[in-house]
Enzyme design. Structure first.
Site, PDB file in Angstrom:
ATOM      1  N   TYR A  92      -1.912  -1.203  10.461  1.00 16.10           N
ATOM      2  CA  TYR A  92      -1.873  -1.328   8.993  1.00 16.10           C
ATOM      3  C   TYR A  92      -0.567  -0.756   8.439  1.00 16.10           C
ATOM      4  O   TYR A  92       0.111  -1.387   7.631  1.00 16.10           O
ATOM      5  CB  TYR A  92      -3.090  -0.607   8.414  1.00 16.10           C
ATOM      6  CG  TYR A  92      -3.342  -0.804   6.950  1.00 16.10           C
ATOM      7  CD1 TYR A  92      -4.064  -1.897   6.481  1.00 16.10           C
ATOM      8  CD2 TYR A  92      -2.878   0.121   6.012  1.00 16.10           C
ATOM      9  CE1 TYR A  92      -4.321  -2.068   5.119  1.00 16.10           C
ATOM     10  CE2 TYR A  92      -3.131  -0.040   4.653  1.00 16.10           C
ATOM     11  CZ  TYR A  92      -3.859  -1.134   4.211  1.00 16.10           C
ATOM     12  OH  TYR A  92      -4.112  -1.295   2.870  1.00 16.10           O
ATOM     13  N   SER A 102       0.868  -1.178   0.000  1.00 15.97           N
ATOM     14  CA  SER A 102       0.000   0.000   0.000  1.00 15.97           C
ATOM     15  C   SER A 102       0.904   1.228   0.000  1.00 15.97           C
ATOM     16  O   SER A 102       2.090   1.126   0.349  1.00 15.97           O
ATOM     17  CB  SER A 102      -0.851  -0.012   1.276  1.00 15.97           C
ATOM     18  OG  SER A 102      -1.452   1.255   1.504  1.00 15.97           O
TER      19      SER A 102
HETATM   20  P1  NAD Z   1     -11.303  -6.410   0.227  1.00 23.32           P
HETATM   21  O1  NAD Z   1     -11.851  -6.259   1.610  1.00 23.32           O
HETATM   22  O2  NAD Z   1     -12.171  -6.188  -0.950  1.00 23.32           O
HETATM   23  O3  NAD Z   1     -10.631  -7.824   0.035  1.00 23.32           O
HETATM   24  C1  NAD Z   1      -9.887  -8.447   1.032  1.00 23.32           C
HETATM   25  C2  NAD Z   1      -9.872  -9.922   0.754  1.00 23.32           C
HETATM   26  O4  NAD Z   1      -9.132 -10.563   1.805  1.00 23.32           O
HETATM   27  C3  NAD Z   1     -11.272 -10.558   0.747  1.00 23.32           C
HETATM   28  O5  NAD Z   1     -11.309 -11.598  -0.209  1.00 23.32           O
HETATM   29  C4  NAD Z   1     -11.374 -11.142   2.163  1.00 23.32           C
HETATM   30  O6  NAD Z   1     -12.294 -12.227   2.260  1.00 23.32           O
HETATM   31  C5  NAD Z   1      -9.936 -11.595   2.357  1.00 23.32           C
HETATM   32  N1  NAD Z   1      -9.568 -11.810   3.735  1.00 23.32           N
HETATM   33  C6  NAD Z   1      -9.715 -10.963   4.785  1.00 23.32           C
HETATM   34  N2  NAD Z   1      -9.259 -11.557   5.899  1.00 23.32           N
HETATM   35  C7  NAD Z   1      -8.815 -12.791   5.540  1.00 23.32           C
HETATM   36  C8  NAD Z   1      -8.228 -13.873   6.233  1.00 23.32           C
HETATM   37  N3  NAD Z   1      -8.011 -13.829   7.566  1.00 23.32           N
HETATM   38  N4  NAD Z   1      -7.913 -14.986   5.539  1.00 23.32           N
HETATM   39  C9  NAD Z   1      -8.161 -15.074   4.212  1.00 23.32           C
HETATM   40  N5  NAD Z   1      -8.690 -14.068   3.498  1.00 23.32           N
HETATM   41  C10 NAD Z   1      -9.018 -12.947   4.164  1.00 23.32           C
HETATM   42  O7  NAD Z   1     -10.032  -5.425   0.224  1.00 23.32           O
HETATM   43  P2  NAD Z   1      -9.123  -4.823  -0.945  1.00 23.32           P
HETATM   44  O8  NAD Z   1      -9.260  -3.360  -0.880  1.00 23.32           O
HETATM   45  O9  NAD Z   1      -9.315  -5.525  -2.227  1.00 23.32           O
HETATM   46  O10 NAD Z   1      -7.695  -5.153  -0.341  1.00 23.32           O
HETATM   47  C11 NAD Z   1      -6.811  -6.118  -0.875  1.00 23.32           C
HETATM   48  C12 NAD Z   1      -5.389  -5.755  -0.494  1.00 23.32           C
HETATM   49  O11 NAD Z   1      -5.061  -4.497  -1.075  1.00 23.32           O
HETATM   50  C13 NAD Z   1      -5.180  -5.602   1.007  1.00 23.32           C
HETATM   51  O12 NAD Z   1      -3.938  -6.149   1.367  1.00 23.32           O
HETATM   52  C14 NAD Z   1      -5.186  -4.105   1.209  1.00 23.32           C
HETATM   53  O13 NAD Z   1      -4.436  -3.725   2.322  1.00 23.32           O
HETATM   54  C15 NAD Z   1      -4.526  -3.660  -0.080  1.00 23.32           C
HETATM   55  N6  NAD Z   1      -4.786  -2.255  -0.424  1.00 23.32           N
HETATM   56  C16 NAD Z   1      -6.055  -1.812  -0.675  1.00 23.32           C
HETATM   57  C17 NAD Z   1      -6.240  -0.487  -1.012  1.00 23.32           C
HETATM   58  C18 NAD Z   1      -7.602   0.077  -1.331  1.00 23.32           C
HETATM   59  O14 NAD Z   1      -7.706   1.302  -1.488  1.00 23.32           O
HETATM   60  N7  NAD Z   1      -8.631  -0.716  -1.455  1.00 23.32           N
HETATM   61  C19 NAD Z   1      -5.167   0.386  -1.071  1.00 23.32           C
HETATM   62  C20 NAD Z   1      -3.888  -0.099  -0.806  1.00 23.32           C
HETATM   63  C21 NAD Z   1      -3.722  -1.417  -0.493  1.00 23.32           C
END
Ligand code: NAD
Length: 259
Positions: A154, A141
Protein backbone atom coordinates in the site's frame (compact mmCIF):
# COMPACT_ATOMS: atom_id res chain seq x y z
CA UNK A 1 -27.01 29.94 -12.27
CA UNK A 2 -25.55 27.01 -14.22
CA UNK A 3 -23.99 24.33 -12.05
CA UNK A 4 -20.17 24.56 -12.26
CA UNK A 5 -19.69 21.07 -13.76
CA UNK A 6 -22.78 21.12 -16.01
CA UNK A 7 -21.91 19.41 -19.32
CA UNK A 8 -18.91 17.56 -17.87
CA UNK A 9 -18.58 13.84 -17.24
CA UNK A 10 -16.81 12.50 -14.15
CA UNK A 11 -15.50 8.95 -13.86
CA UNK A 12 -14.89 7.92 -10.26
CA UNK A 13 -13.29 4.49 -9.91
CA UNK A 14 -14.27 2.44 -6.88
CA UNK A 15 -17.34 4.56 -6.25
CA UNK A 16 -19.83 2.02 -4.89
CA UNK A 17 -18.79 2.85 -1.32
CA UNK A 18 -16.68 5.09 0.88
CA UNK A 19 -14.67 8.02 -0.41
CA UNK A 20 -15.44 7.33 -4.08
CA UNK A 21 -19.19 7.38 -3.46
CA UNK A 22 -18.84 10.62 -1.47
CA UNK A 23 -16.88 12.32 -4.26
CA UNK A 24 -19.21 10.98 -6.98
CA UNK A 25 -22.19 12.43 -5.11
CA UNK A 26 -20.54 15.82 -4.70
CA UNK A 27 -19.59 15.99 -8.39
CA UNK A 28 -23.18 15.12 -9.36
CA UNK A 29 -24.36 17.95 -7.08
CA UNK A 30 -22.03 20.22 -9.06
CA UNK A 31 -23.89 19.23 -12.25
CA UNK A 32 -21.59 16.54 -13.67
CA UNK A 33 -22.78 13.33 -15.27
CA UNK A 34 -21.13 10.54 -13.28
CA UNK A 35 -19.82 7.12 -14.25
CA UNK A 36 -19.69 4.80 -11.25
CA UNK A 37 -17.45 1.75 -10.92
CA UNK A 38 -16.75 -0.80 -8.20
CA UNK A 39 -17.90 -4.07 -6.67
CA UNK A 40 -20.20 -2.81 -3.91
CA UNK A 41 -23.96 -2.22 -3.89
CA UNK A 42 -24.41 -0.70 -7.34
CA UNK A 43 -28.15 -0.01 -7.02
CA UNK A 44 -27.71 1.87 -3.74
CA UNK A 45 -24.83 3.92 -5.19
CA UNK A 46 -26.87 4.71 -8.32
CA UNK A 47 -29.75 5.90 -6.15
CA UNK A 48 -27.57 8.11 -3.94
CA UNK A 49 -25.74 9.73 -6.87
CA UNK A 50 -28.90 9.93 -9.00
CA UNK A 51 -30.66 11.88 -6.24
CA UNK A 52 -27.87 14.46 -6.43
CA UNK A 53 -28.83 15.14 -10.07
CA UNK A 54 -27.51 14.49 -13.56
CA UNK A 55 -27.03 11.32 -15.55
CA UNK A 56 -25.48 8.28 -13.85
CA UNK A 57 -23.73 5.38 -15.60
CA UNK A 58 -21.96 2.33 -14.26
CA UNK A 59 -19.24 0.01 -15.52
CA UNK A 60 -18.11 -3.02 -13.54
CA UNK A 61 -14.48 -3.07 -14.71
CA UNK A 62 -11.98 -4.83 -12.46
CA UNK A 63 -9.34 -2.11 -12.06
CA UNK A 64 -6.72 -4.77 -11.56
CA UNK A 65 -7.01 -5.70 -15.25
CA UNK A 66 -5.76 -3.55 -18.15
CA UNK A 67 -8.28 -5.07 -20.59
CA UNK A 68 -11.16 -4.21 -18.24
CA UNK A 69 -9.89 -0.64 -17.90
CA UNK A 70 -9.74 -0.29 -21.69
CA UNK A 71 -13.38 -1.48 -21.84
CA UNK A 72 -14.36 1.04 -19.13
CA UNK A 73 -12.77 3.92 -21.05
CA UNK A 74 -14.41 2.77 -24.31
CA UNK A 75 -17.77 2.75 -22.50
CA UNK A 76 -17.11 6.31 -21.27
CA UNK A 77 -16.24 7.46 -24.80
CA UNK A 78 -19.22 5.73 -26.44
CA UNK A 79 -21.89 6.57 -23.86
CA UNK A 80 -20.65 9.87 -22.36
CA UNK A 81 -18.38 11.35 -25.04
CA UNK A 82 -15.30 10.83 -22.85
CA UNK A 83 -14.17 11.76 -19.36
CA UNK A 84 -13.60 15.36 -18.22
CA UNK A 85 -13.00 14.65 -14.53
CA UNK A 86 -11.10 11.48 -13.69
CA UNK A 87 -10.96 10.44 -10.04
CA UNK A 88 -8.64 7.50 -9.52
CA UNK A 89 -10.02 6.27 -6.22
CA UNK A 90 -10.32 2.45 -6.28
CA UNK A 91 -8.02 1.00 -3.67
CA UNK A 92 -7.41 -2.12 -1.63
CA UNK A 93 -5.32 -2.89 1.41
CA UNK A 94 -3.59 -5.87 3.01
CA UNK A 95 -1.74 -5.74 6.30
CA UNK A 96 1.23 -8.09 6.92
CA UNK A 97 4.96 -7.91 7.55
CA UNK A 98 7.21 -7.94 4.47
CA UNK A 99 8.43 -11.49 5.14
CA UNK A 100 4.89 -12.82 5.35
CA UNK A 101 3.31 -10.56 2.72
CA UNK A 102 1.48 -12.77 0.18
CA UNK A 103 2.96 -12.15 -3.28
CA UNK A 104 -0.47 -12.23 -4.93
CA UNK A 105 -1.65 -9.48 -2.54
CA UNK A 106 1.38 -7.35 -3.45
CA UNK A 107 0.59 -7.77 -7.15
CA UNK A 108 -3.11 -6.97 -6.66
CA UNK A 109 -2.45 -3.84 -4.55
CA UNK A 110 0.10 -2.47 -7.03
CA UNK A 111 -2.31 -3.17 -9.91
CA UNK A 112 -5.41 -1.57 -8.39
CA UNK A 113 -3.82 1.26 -6.37
CA UNK A 114 -1.16 2.35 -8.87
CA UNK A 115 -1.13 0.75 -12.34
CA UNK A 116 -4.87 1.33 -12.86
CA UNK A 117 -4.32 5.09 -12.54
CA UNK A 118 -1.65 4.94 -15.25
CA UNK A 119 -4.07 3.17 -17.60
CA UNK A 120 -7.08 5.44 -16.94
CA UNK A 121 -4.88 8.54 -17.22
CA UNK A 122 -3.21 7.53 -20.48
CA UNK A 123 -6.59 6.66 -22.00
CA UNK A 124 -8.40 9.79 -20.72
CA UNK A 125 -5.75 12.34 -21.70
CA UNK A 126 -6.27 12.47 -25.50
CA UNK A 127 -9.92 13.65 -25.19
CA UNK A 128 -8.97 16.07 -22.39
CA UNK A 129 -6.21 17.52 -24.59
CA UNK A 130 -8.64 17.86 -27.51
CA UNK A 131 -10.94 19.96 -25.26
CA UNK A 132 -8.05 21.64 -23.45
CA UNK A 133 -9.78 21.00 -20.13
CA UNK A 134 -9.57 18.19 -17.63
CA UNK A 135 -9.21 17.35 -13.98
CA UNK A 136 -7.37 14.28 -12.74
CA UNK A 137 -7.59 13.65 -9.00
CA UNK A 138 -5.66 10.73 -7.61
CA UNK A 139 -6.82 9.51 -4.22
CA UNK A 140 -3.50 8.68 -2.62
CA UNK A 141 -3.11 8.67 1.17
CA UNK A 142 -0.91 9.93 3.97
CA UNK A 143 0.80 6.64 3.11
CA UNK A 144 1.95 8.32 -0.10
CA UNK A 145 3.99 10.65 2.11
CA UNK A 146 4.98 8.58 5.15
CA UNK A 147 5.08 4.88 5.99
CA UNK A 148 3.56 2.54 8.54
CA UNK A 149 4.67 -0.98 9.34
CA UNK A 150 2.94 -3.95 7.68
CA UNK A 151 1.66 -1.95 4.72
CA UNK A 152 4.54 -2.44 2.25
CA UNK A 153 2.44 -2.79 -0.90
CA UNK A 154 0.00 0.00 0.00
CA UNK A 155 2.76 2.45 0.98
CA UNK A 156 4.78 1.62 -2.14
CA UNK A 157 1.74 2.01 -4.40
CA UNK A 158 0.64 5.31 -2.83
CA UNK A 159 4.17 6.77 -3.01
CA UNK A 160 4.18 5.69 -6.67
CA UNK A 161 0.80 7.33 -7.24
CA UNK A 162 2.21 10.66 -6.04
CA UNK A 163 5.05 10.25 -8.54
CA UNK A 164 2.57 9.58 -11.34
CA UNK A 165 0.59 12.66 -10.22
CA UNK A 166 3.65 14.89 -10.56
CA UNK A 167 4.63 13.55 -13.99
CA UNK A 168 1.05 13.94 -15.26
CA UNK A 169 0.94 17.51 -13.92
CA UNK A 170 4.21 18.39 -15.67
CA UNK A 171 3.25 16.81 -18.99
CA UNK A 172 -0.02 18.81 -18.98
CA UNK A 173 1.37 21.99 -17.42
CA UNK A 174 0.75 24.18 -20.51
CA UNK A 175 -2.85 22.97 -20.89
CA UNK A 176 -6.19 23.37 -19.13
CA UNK A 177 -5.73 19.92 -17.61
CA UNK A 178 -4.62 19.67 -13.98
CA UNK A 179 -3.57 16.62 -12.00
CA UNK A 180 -3.39 16.52 -8.21
CA UNK A 181 -3.54 14.02 -5.38
CA UNK A 182 -5.49 13.95 -2.13
CA UNK A 183 -3.78 12.34 0.83
CA UNK A 184 -6.40 11.45 3.44
CA UNK A 185 -5.65 10.28 6.94
CA UNK A 186 -8.14 7.90 8.62
CA UNK A 187 -11.62 8.05 7.08
CA UNK A 188 -14.22 5.68 8.52
CA UNK A 189 -15.05 3.58 5.42
CA UNK A 190 -15.37 -0.19 4.89
CA UNK A 191 -11.63 -0.33 4.10
CA UNK A 192 -10.78 1.08 7.56
CA UNK A 193 -13.58 -0.74 9.40
CA UNK A 194 -11.92 -4.02 8.35
CA UNK A 195 -8.69 -2.85 10.04
CA UNK A 196 -10.65 -1.92 13.18
CA UNK A 197 -12.32 -5.36 13.19
CA UNK A 198 -8.90 -7.06 12.85
CA UNK A 199 -7.49 -4.97 15.70
CA UNK A 200 -10.48 -5.68 17.96
CA UNK A 201 -10.07 -9.43 17.34
CA UNK A 202 -6.27 -9.35 17.76
CA UNK A 203 -6.38 -7.35 21.03
CA UNK A 204 -9.57 -8.89 22.39
CA UNK A 205 -11.27 -5.49 22.78
CA UNK A 206 -14.56 -3.98 21.61
CA UNK A 207 -15.14 -2.02 18.41
CA UNK A 208 -15.14 1.35 20.24
CA UNK A 209 -11.82 0.70 21.98
CA UNK A 210 -10.16 -0.56 18.77
CA UNK A 211 -11.47 2.44 16.82
CA UNK A 212 -10.17 4.94 19.36
CA UNK A 213 -6.78 3.20 19.56
CA UNK A 214 -6.41 3.21 15.76
CA UNK A 215 -7.21 6.93 15.62
CA UNK A 216 -5.03 8.28 18.42
CA UNK A 217 -2.01 6.24 17.34
CA UNK A 218 -1.61 8.31 14.13
CA UNK A 219 -4.13 11.15 13.83
CA UNK A 220 -3.51 14.04 16.29
CA UNK A 221 -7.04 15.45 15.90
CA UNK A 222 -8.37 12.09 17.19
CA UNK A 223 -11.24 12.58 14.74
CA UNK A 224 -11.94 10.82 11.47
CA UNK A 225 -11.75 12.81 8.23
CA UNK A 226 -15.27 12.87 6.75
CA UNK A 227 -16.40 11.98 3.26
CA UNK A 228 -17.92 15.45 2.94
CA UNK A 229 -14.58 17.12 3.74
CA UNK A 230 -12.78 15.09 1.09
CA UNK A 231 -15.55 15.61 -1.45
CA UNK A 232 -15.40 19.39 -0.91
CA UNK A 233 -11.63 19.35 -1.46
CA UNK A 234 -12.09 17.38 -4.69
CA UNK A 235 -14.78 19.81 -5.81
CA UNK A 236 -12.43 22.73 -5.17
CA UNK A 237 -9.77 21.05 -7.35
CA UNK A 238 -12.35 20.98 -10.18
CA UNK A 239 -13.03 24.71 -9.90
CA UNK A 240 -11.42 27.57 -11.85
CA UNK A 241 -9.85 28.77 -8.59
CA UNK A 242 -7.66 25.66 -8.72
CA UNK A 243 -6.40 26.21 -12.31
CA UNK A 244 -2.83 26.68 -11.05
CA UNK A 245 -2.90 23.94 -8.44
CA UNK A 246 -0.79 21.36 -10.27
CA UNK A 247 1.04 18.30 -9.03
CA UNK A 248 0.01 18.87 -5.41
CA UNK A 249 -0.22 16.16 -2.75
CA UNK A 250 -2.85 17.67 -0.48
CA UNK A 251 -3.04 16.02 2.92
CA UNK A 252 -6.43 16.05 4.68
CA UNK A 253 -5.30 14.12 7.71
CA UNK A 254 -6.06 15.67 11.10
CA UNK A 255 -2.36 16.54 11.45
CA UNK A 256 -0.97 13.03 10.76
CA UNK A 257 2.06 14.10 8.72
CA UNK A 258 2.75 17.29 10.68
CA UNK A 259 4.29 15.15 13.44
P1 NAD B 1 -13.78 1.30 0.26
O1 NAD B 1 -13.35 -0.11 0.51
O2 NAD B 1 -14.98 1.85 0.93
O3 NAD B 1 -13.97 1.57 -1.28
C1 NAD B 1 -13.12 1.03 -2.25
C2 NAD B 1 -13.86 1.01 -3.56
O4 NAD B 1 -12.99 0.43 -4.55
C3 NAD B 1 -15.13 0.16 -3.53
O5 NAD B 1 -16.11 0.74 -4.36
C4 NAD B 1 -14.66 -1.17 -4.13
O6 NAD B 1 -15.71 -1.93 -4.72
C5 NAD B 1 -13.69 -0.64 -5.18
N1 NAD B 1 -12.74 -1.62 -5.65
C6 NAD B 1 -11.92 -2.42 -4.92
N2 NAD B 1 -11.21 -3.20 -5.74
C7 NAD B 1 -11.58 -2.88 -7.01
C8 NAD B 1 -11.20 -3.33 -8.30
N3 NAD B 1 -10.28 -4.31 -8.47
N4 NAD B 1 -11.81 -2.78 -9.37
C9 NAD B 1 -12.76 -1.83 -9.23
N5 NAD B 1 -13.14 -1.35 -8.03
C10 NAD B 1 -12.56 -1.88 -6.94
O7 NAD B 1 -12.46 2.15 0.60
P2 NAD B 1 -12.21 3.71 0.85
O8 NAD B 1 -11.68 3.84 2.22
O9 NAD B 1 -13.34 4.55 0.41
O10 NAD B 1 -10.97 3.92 -0.11
C11 NAD B 1 -11.01 4.67 -1.32
C12 NAD B 1 -9.62 5.18 -1.63
O11 NAD B 1 -9.20 6.05 -0.59
C13 NAD B 1 -8.57 4.07 -1.72
O12 NAD B 1 -7.69 4.35 -2.78
C14 NAD B 1 -7.86 4.17 -0.39
O13 NAD B 1 -6.54 3.72 -0.47
C15 NAD B 1 -7.92 5.66 -0.16
N6 NAD B 1 -7.73 6.06 1.24
C16 NAD B 1 -8.62 5.66 2.21
C17 NAD B 1 -8.41 6.07 3.51
C18 NAD B 1 -9.35 5.71 4.63
O14 NAD B 1 -9.02 6.00 5.79
N7 NAD B 1 -10.48 5.12 4.37
C19 NAD B 1 -7.31 6.85 3.84
C20 NAD B 1 -6.43 7.23 2.83
C21 NAD B 1 -6.66 6.83 1.55
Amino acid sequence: MTAPLHGKTALVTGSTSGIGLGIATALAEQGASVILNGFGDVDAARTIVGRAGGRVGYHGADLGRADHIAALMSYAAAEFDGVDVLVNNAGIQHVASIETFPVDKWDAILAVNLTAAFHTTRLALPAMRARNWGRIINIASVHGLVASIHKAAYVAAKHGLLGLTKVTALETARTGITCNALCPGWVLTPLVQRQIDDRAAREGVGDDVAREALLVEKQPSADFVTLEQLAATATFLCSDAANQVRGAAWNVDGGWIAQ
